[in-house]
Write a protein that holds these residues in place. Structure first.
Motif, PDB file in Angstrom:
ATOM      1  N   GLU A   1     -42.257  -5.763  -1.988  1.00 33.20           N
ATOM      2  CA  GLU A   1     -42.119  -7.029  -2.717  1.00 33.20           C
ATOM      3  C   GLU A   1     -43.542  -7.503  -3.008  1.00 33.20           C
ATOM      4  OE1 GLU A   1     -41.850 -10.715  -0.716  1.00 33.20           O
ATOM      5  OE2 GLU A   1     -43.779  -9.911  -0.146  1.00 33.20           O
TER       6      GLU A   1
ATOM      7  N   ARG B   1     -38.465   0.358  -1.744  1.00 32.00           N
ATOM      8  CA  ARG B   1     -37.782   0.171  -0.455  1.00 32.00           C
ATOM      9  C   ARG B   1     -36.894   1.379  -0.212  1.00 32.00           C
ATOM     10  NH1 ARG B   1     -35.768  -6.218  -0.807  1.00 32.00           N
ATOM     11  NH2 ARG B   1     -37.765  -7.002  -1.553  1.00 32.00           N
TER      12      ARG B   1
ATOM     13  N   TYR C   1     -39.219 -17.534   4.815  1.00 28.87           N
ATOM     14  CA  TYR C   1     -38.632 -18.699   4.147  1.00 28.87           C
ATOM     15  C   TYR C   1     -38.482 -19.917   5.052  1.00 28.87           C
ATOM     16  CZ  TYR C   1     -37.561 -15.619   0.286  1.00 28.87           C
ATOM     17  OH  TYR C   1     -37.676 -14.754  -0.755  1.00 28.87           O
TER      18      TYR C   1
ATOM     19  N   ALA D   1     -26.720  -9.743  -6.418  1.00 27.26           N
ATOM     20  CA  ALA D   1     -27.813 -10.728  -6.448  1.00 27.26           C
ATOM     21  C   ALA D   1     -28.855 -10.251  -7.459  1.00 27.26           C
ATOM     22  CB  ALA D   1     -28.441 -10.868  -5.077  1.00 27.26           C
TER      23      ALA D   1
ATOM     24  N   GLU E   1     -33.995   2.175   0.720  1.00 25.57           N
ATOM     25  CA  GLU E   1     -32.629   1.720   0.976  1.00 25.57           C
ATOM     26  C   GLU E   1     -31.680   2.829   0.570  1.00 25.57           C
ATOM     27  OE1 GLU E   1     -31.665  -2.563   0.521  1.00 25.57           O
ATOM     28  OE2 GLU E   1     -33.103  -2.438  -1.111  1.00 25.57           O
TER      29      GLU E   1
ATOM     30  N   THR F   1     -44.653 -11.088  -2.968  1.00 23.58           N
ATOM     31  CA  THR F   1     -45.059 -12.425  -2.517  1.00 23.58           C
ATOM     32  C   THR F   1     -46.252 -12.351  -1.559  1.00 23.58           C
ATOM     33  OG1 THR F   1     -42.756 -13.067  -2.718  1.00 23.58           O
ATOM     34  CG2 THR F   1     -44.181 -14.592  -1.540  1.00 23.58           C
TER      35      THR F   1
ATOM     36  N   TYR G   1     -31.990   0.727  -5.797  1.00 24.40           N
ATOM     37  CA  TYR G   1     -32.836   1.908  -5.994  1.00 24.40           C
ATOM     38  C   TYR G   1     -33.991   1.871  -5.018  1.00 24.40           C
ATOM     39  CZ  TYR G   1     -30.093   1.351 -10.154  1.00 24.40           C
ATOM     40  OH  TYR G   1     -29.037   1.160 -10.987  1.00 24.40           O
TER      41      TYR G   1
ATOM     42  N   ARG H   1     -31.112 -15.420   3.398  1.00 19.84           N
ATOM     43  CA  ARG H   1     -32.176 -14.522   2.917  1.00 19.84           C
ATOM     44  C   ARG H   1     -32.659 -13.572   4.022  1.00 19.84           C
ATOM     45  NH1 ARG H   1     -33.013 -13.343  -1.196  1.00 19.84           N
ATOM     46  NH2 ARG H   1     -35.219 -13.583  -1.521  1.00 19.84           N
TER      47      ARG H   1
ATOM     48  N   GLU I   1     -44.574 -17.338  -8.407  1.00 18.85           N
ATOM     49  CA  GLU I   1     -44.913 -18.056  -7.180  1.00 18.85           C
ATOM     50  C   GLU I   1     -45.705 -19.310  -7.558  1.00 18.85           C
ATOM     51  OE1 GLU I   1     -43.650 -16.492  -4.606  1.00 18.85           O
ATOM     52  OE2 GLU I   1     -43.565 -14.410  -5.283  1.00 18.85           O
TER      53      GLU I   1
HETATM   54  P1  HAM Z   1     -35.505 -10.126  -2.378  1.00 15.16           P
HETATM   55  O1  HAM Z   1     -34.250 -10.924  -2.267  1.00 15.16           O
HETATM   56  O2  HAM Z   1     -35.779  -9.131  -1.326  1.00 15.16           O
HETATM   57  O3  HAM Z   1     -36.675 -11.178  -2.469  1.00 15.16           O
HETATM   58  O4  HAM Z   1     -35.528  -9.392  -3.777  1.00 15.16           O
HETATM   59  C1  HAM Z   1     -35.356 -10.111  -4.964  1.00 15.16           C
HETATM   60  C2  HAM Z   1     -34.429  -9.366  -5.908  1.00 15.16           C
HETATM   61  O5  HAM Z   1     -34.911  -8.027  -6.096  1.00 15.16           O
HETATM   62  C3  HAM Z   1     -33.013  -9.171  -5.365  1.00 15.16           C
HETATM   63  O6  HAM Z   1     -32.221 -10.306  -5.608  1.00 15.16           O
HETATM   64  C4  HAM Z   1     -32.549  -7.986  -6.187  1.00 15.16           C
HETATM   65  O7  HAM Z   1     -32.116  -8.403  -7.462  1.00 15.16           O
HETATM   66  C5  HAM Z   1     -33.815  -7.173  -6.360  1.00 15.16           C
HETATM   67  N1  HAM Z   1     -33.820  -6.038  -5.413  1.00 15.16           N
HETATM   68  C6  HAM Z   1     -34.147  -6.047  -4.107  1.00 15.16           C
HETATM   69  N2  HAM Z   1     -34.026  -4.811  -3.585  1.00 15.16           N
HETATM   70  C7  HAM Z   1     -33.616  -4.005  -4.578  1.00 15.16           C
HETATM   71  C8  HAM Z   1     -33.308  -2.606  -4.684  1.00 15.16           C
HETATM   72  N3  HAM Z   1     -33.441  -1.772  -3.656  1.00 15.16           N
HETATM   73  N4  HAM Z   1     -32.908  -2.110  -5.885  1.00 15.16           N
HETATM   74  C9  HAM Z   1     -32.783  -2.940  -6.956  1.00 15.16           C
HETATM   75  N5  HAM Z   1     -33.069  -4.257  -6.921  1.00 15.16           N
HETATM   76  C10 HAM Z   1     -33.473  -4.787  -5.749  1.00 15.16           C
HETATM   77  C11 HAM Z   1     -37.999 -10.843  -2.617  1.00 15.16           C
HETATM   78  O8  HAM Z   1     -38.379  -9.738  -2.896  1.00 15.16           O
HETATM   79  C12 HAM Z   1     -38.925 -12.026  -2.504  1.00 15.16           C
HETATM   80  N6  HAM Z   1     -40.313 -11.537  -2.609  1.00 15.16           N
HETATM   81  C13 HAM Z   1     -38.611 -13.046  -3.578  1.00 15.16           C
HETATM   82  C14 HAM Z   1     -39.494 -14.242  -3.505  1.00 15.16           C
HETATM   83  C15 HAM Z   1     -40.586 -14.480  -4.260  1.00 15.16           C
HETATM   84  N7  HAM Z   1     -39.380 -15.226  -2.645  1.00 15.16           N
HETATM   85  C16 HAM Z   1     -40.361 -16.082  -2.851  1.00 15.16           C
HETATM   86  N8  HAM Z   1     -41.111 -15.618  -3.828  1.00 15.16           N
END
Ligand code: HAM
Length: 531
Positions: free
Chosen positions: A178, A209, A362, A379, A211, A180, A218, A357, A227
Motif C-alpha cells: 500500500e 500482496r 486507523y 470493496a 493474497e 500510505t 490479485y 479495517r 492522503e
Molecule cells: P486497503 O483497504 O487495504 O487500504 O486497500 C484499499 C483498496 O485496494 C481495497 O478496498 C481494494 O479495492 C483494493 N485492494 C486491496 N487488496 C487488493 C488485491 N489483492 N487485489 C485487488 N484490489 C485490492 C489501503 O491500502 C490503505 N492504504 C488505504 C488508505 C489510504 N487509508 C488511508 N489512506
C-alpha cells in the motif's frame, strides 16, 4: 536442446491489454482532473521500501505484514550469510575461512552489497586487522595449514567470529503493499511540515500482496489513493475527502456504490481500548460457537472478529456491543460532526458499526465503498483517519486521513455495469470510445502516399486517431480492414482525389460517402463525431 516451454505471467499477476487499458487511462485521467479541482498534487513514491516502514505502520499482527509481503534482501549478501551460517555457533577453525570472509566483505563493501553503516565499517576494519594478525603470527609459509592447536590462533579465530556475528548483513526491503506508509515517510523526509498545511497528495500505481488470487483480488493490483497530512483533524477535512471520492466515482459513472461509515475511536484508555476489552469479554463467553480464526482473534485483535464473513458467526456478531455507544466524548463529537458535514455536502452514507479495517494505523473515521458486480471482493475503496502515524514513523505529531481505490475492482465493476442491458450504451461508449479508431486512410497509387502521410499527420495533430496502412491495398480490402478495426470513417485517397484536391470520406456505419476539399475535412470530422 533449448527449453522451449512458454512463459506465463506469474499467478495472481496479469497483463492489462487494449482496449481495456483505454478505460484504465480514462479512470486515471479522471482522477487527475477531479483531485486537481480539490487542490491535491501528485506524489510518486517508490515501489519498494524498507520492510520496517510497512511493518511499523500497518502493524505486525495484520495479514498484510504477517503473510502477504514480498520481501527480499536489498544488498543480496547471500554469499556472506551462507559462509557465516555454515559456521553458525562455532568460531572459525580454519584460517582460510576467515581469509575468504574478509575478501567477500571487502568486495561487498566496494560493490554496495552490504549495508554501509558505520558499525559495519568498523567491524570489517577490525576483521581485516585480525586476519593480518593471523598472517603475521603464523608466518606466510604456514598460511592454509591446520593451526587449531595454537591458543593464540584460537583466540584470534574466536575474536574474528565474534566480530563477524555482529555484522548487519540483511537490509530487508518489501514491495509496497500500500502507499500510505510511503507517503508519510516522504512527508517526513522532505520536511513537508514546513509547507502550508494540510498537504494534500494523491498517487496511482501498483501494489503487491501475496493474497489468494480470485476475481477482484490479485497479487499485483493498482490503487488510486489520496492522503491529507498535517493541519487539523477538523471534521470538514474528513467530509471533503469523502466528497472528493464520491465525485470521482460519479465522474467515472460508477453505479450502485454504497459508502459505509464508522468511527473506531482512538487509543485513549476510555475509548477504543475499553471497547476492545468489553468485546473480548463478550466474545469469550461465546468462544465455543466461533470458528478457529475468530477464536484466535479474541486474543490477538477482537475488532477483526467483526469483519468475519463466516455464515454461522453472523447471528452471534449481531448481538455484540457497538463501538459507537462506547466512544469517548471527543471521538463521539468528531463522528457526529463528520456525519453532519457529509449531509451538508449531500453525500449519502450508511453507518456500519462492523467496519473496522484491516490495517492497524486507523483511528476515528473509517470508511469503505462497495460496488456492484464484484462478488465477495466488493470493496472498491477503503480509507480512514490515521492521526499519529507520522509520529510513529519518527516525524512530528501530525494529523492524517486518506483512502485508496482498488482500480482493478473499479474497472471490473464498470465493465460489469456496461454488460447490463440498461447501461450498455452509456458505458460501452466509455469502454470503447476512448480507444475507437476515428479514421482509416485507404490509399492507392504510389503518388498518393505522400498525401496520405500528410493527411495522417494533420488529422492526428487535430486529435483524431488514425490508422495509415504502410503498404498499398486495393480499396475493397482496405475498407474491409477499416471495418474490422472499428473505424468510424475511411478517408479514401486515390490518384483522382489527389489531383482534384477533393478527398472522399466514407462513413463506415451507413456507407454514406462525400467528397470534400482538403481544408474542410477536419471540421467535417469534428462535427460528425460530436453528433
Ligand atoms: P486497503 O483497504 O487495504 O487500504 O486497500 C484499499 C483498496 O485496494 C481495497 O478496498 C481494494 O479495492 C483494493 N485492494 C486491496 N487488496 C487488493 C488485491 N489483492 N487485489 C485487488 N484490489 C485490492 C489501503 O491500502 C490503505 N492504504 C488505504 C488508505 C489510504 N487509508 C488511508 N489512506
Amino acid at each position: 536442446m533449448a527449453n522451449k516451454s512458454k512463459f506465463q505471467a506469474i499467478k495472481g499477476i496479469r497483463d492489462l491489454l487494449p482496449p481495456e487499458t483505454a478505460l484504465w487511462n480514462h479512470v486515471e485521467q479522471t482522477a487527475h482532473e477531479v483531485f486537481a479541482t480539490f487542490n491535491f498534487g501528485e506524489i510518486r513514491v517508490p515501489i519498494f521500501e524498507p520492510t520496517e516502514l510497512f511493518a511499523r505502520s500497518i502493524g505486525q499482527d495484520t495479514d498484510v505484514i504477517g503473510k502477504e509481503m514480498y520481501t527480499f534482501d536489498l544488498h543480496g549478501s547471500r554469499e556472506i550469510e551462507k559462509l557465516l551460517h555454515k559456521r553458525s555457533g562455532n568460531p572459525f577453525d580454519h584460517q582460510r575461512q576467515l581469509y575468504e570472509l574478509v575478501q567477500l566483505l571487502k568486495s561487498a563493501w566496494v560493490n554496495d552489497r552490504i549495508d554501509k553503516s558505520d558499525a559495519n565499517r568498523l567491524l570489517i576494519d577490525e576483521l581485516v586487522s585480525v586476519n593480518d594478525l593471523l598472517y603475521s603470527a603464523l608466518g606466510a609459509e604456514l598460511a592454509g595449514g591446520d593451526l587449531s592447536e595454537s591458543p593464540e590462533i584460537q583466540h584470534l579465530m574466536q575474536r574474528a567470529w565474534c566480530l563477524a556475528a555482529d555484522l548487519q548483513l540483511g537490509h530487508q526491503v518489501s514491495l509496497r503493499p500500500e502507499a500510505t506508509a510511503s507517503v508519510c515517510r516522504a512527508y517526513i523526509e522532505h520536511g513537508m511540515q514546513q509547507l502550508p498545511q494540510p498537504v494534500k497528495l494523491y498517487y496511482t500505481g501498483p501494489m503487491f500482496r501475496r493474497e489468494r488470487p480470485q476475481k477482484g483480488r490479485y497479487r499485483q493490483f493498482y490503487q488510486i489513493g489520496a492522503e491529507v497530512l498535517g493541519g487539523s483533524d477538523a471534521p470538514p477535512i474528513d467530509a471533503e475527502l469523502i466528497e472528493m471520492l464520491m465525485t470521482f466515482f460519479e465522474k467515472v459513472a460508477l453505479q450502485g456504490t454504497t459508502l459505509h461509515l464508522n468511527s473506531i475511536g482512538h487509543n485513549a484508555p476510555n475509548c477504543r481500548p475499553a471497547y476492545v476489552e468489553l468485546l473480548r469479554a463478550e466474545l469469550t463467553k461465546v468462544k465455543n460457537q466461533l470458528g478457529p480464526d475468530s477464536q484466535r482473534r479474541i486474543d490477538t485483535n477482537p475488532l477483526r472478529v467483526l469483519d468475519s464473513k463466516v455464515e454461522s458467526e453472523q447471528a452471534i456478531i449481531a448481538t455484540l456491543p457497538h463501538i459507537a455507544d462506547h466512544l469517548c466524548a471527543e471521538c463521539a463529537a468528531h463522528y457526529a460532526a463528520v456525519k453532519q458535514q457529509l449531509q451538508l455536502r449531500g453525500v449519502i452514507y450508511r453507518e456500519n458499526w462492523r467496519l473496522v479495517r484491516g490495517l492497524d494505523y486507523y483511528m476515528r473515521t473509517t470508511f469503505e465503498i462497495t460496488a456492484q458486480g464484484l462478488g465477495s471482493q466488493n470493496a472498491v475503496c477503503g480509507g480512514g483517519r490515521y492521526d499519529g502515524l507520522v509520529e510513529l514513523l519518527g516525524g512530528p505529531p501530525t494529523k492524517g486521513i486518506g483512502f485508496a481505490i482498488g482500480e482493478d475492482r473499479l474497472i471490473l465493476s464498470l465493465q460489469e455495469q456496461a454488460k447490463s442491458a440498461s447501461e450498455a450504451s452509456r458505458n460501452q461508449s466509455l469502454v470503447t470510445s476512448r480507444q475507437s479508431l476515428h479514421v482509416y486512410i485507404a490509399w492507392m497509387g504510389q503518388n498518393t502516399y505522400a498525401t496520405a502521410v500528410r493527411a495522417a499527420k494533420d488529422l492526428r495533430q487535430a486529435g483524431f486517431s488514425v490508422e495509415l496502412p504502410p503498404t498499398e491495398q486495393k480499396f475493397g480490402k482496405a475498407l474491409g480492414q477499416a471495418d474490422k478495426l472499428g473505424a468510424k470513417f475511411a478517408l479514401i485517397l486515390g490518384e483522382n482525389e489527389v489531383t482534384e484536391g477533393l478527398w472522399t470520406l466514407k462513413t463506415l456505419d451507413d456507407g454514406a460517402q462525400i467528397k470534400l476539399p482538403e481544408p474542410e475535412i477536419i471540421e467535417h470530422l469534428r462535427t460528425s463525431l460530436r453528433a
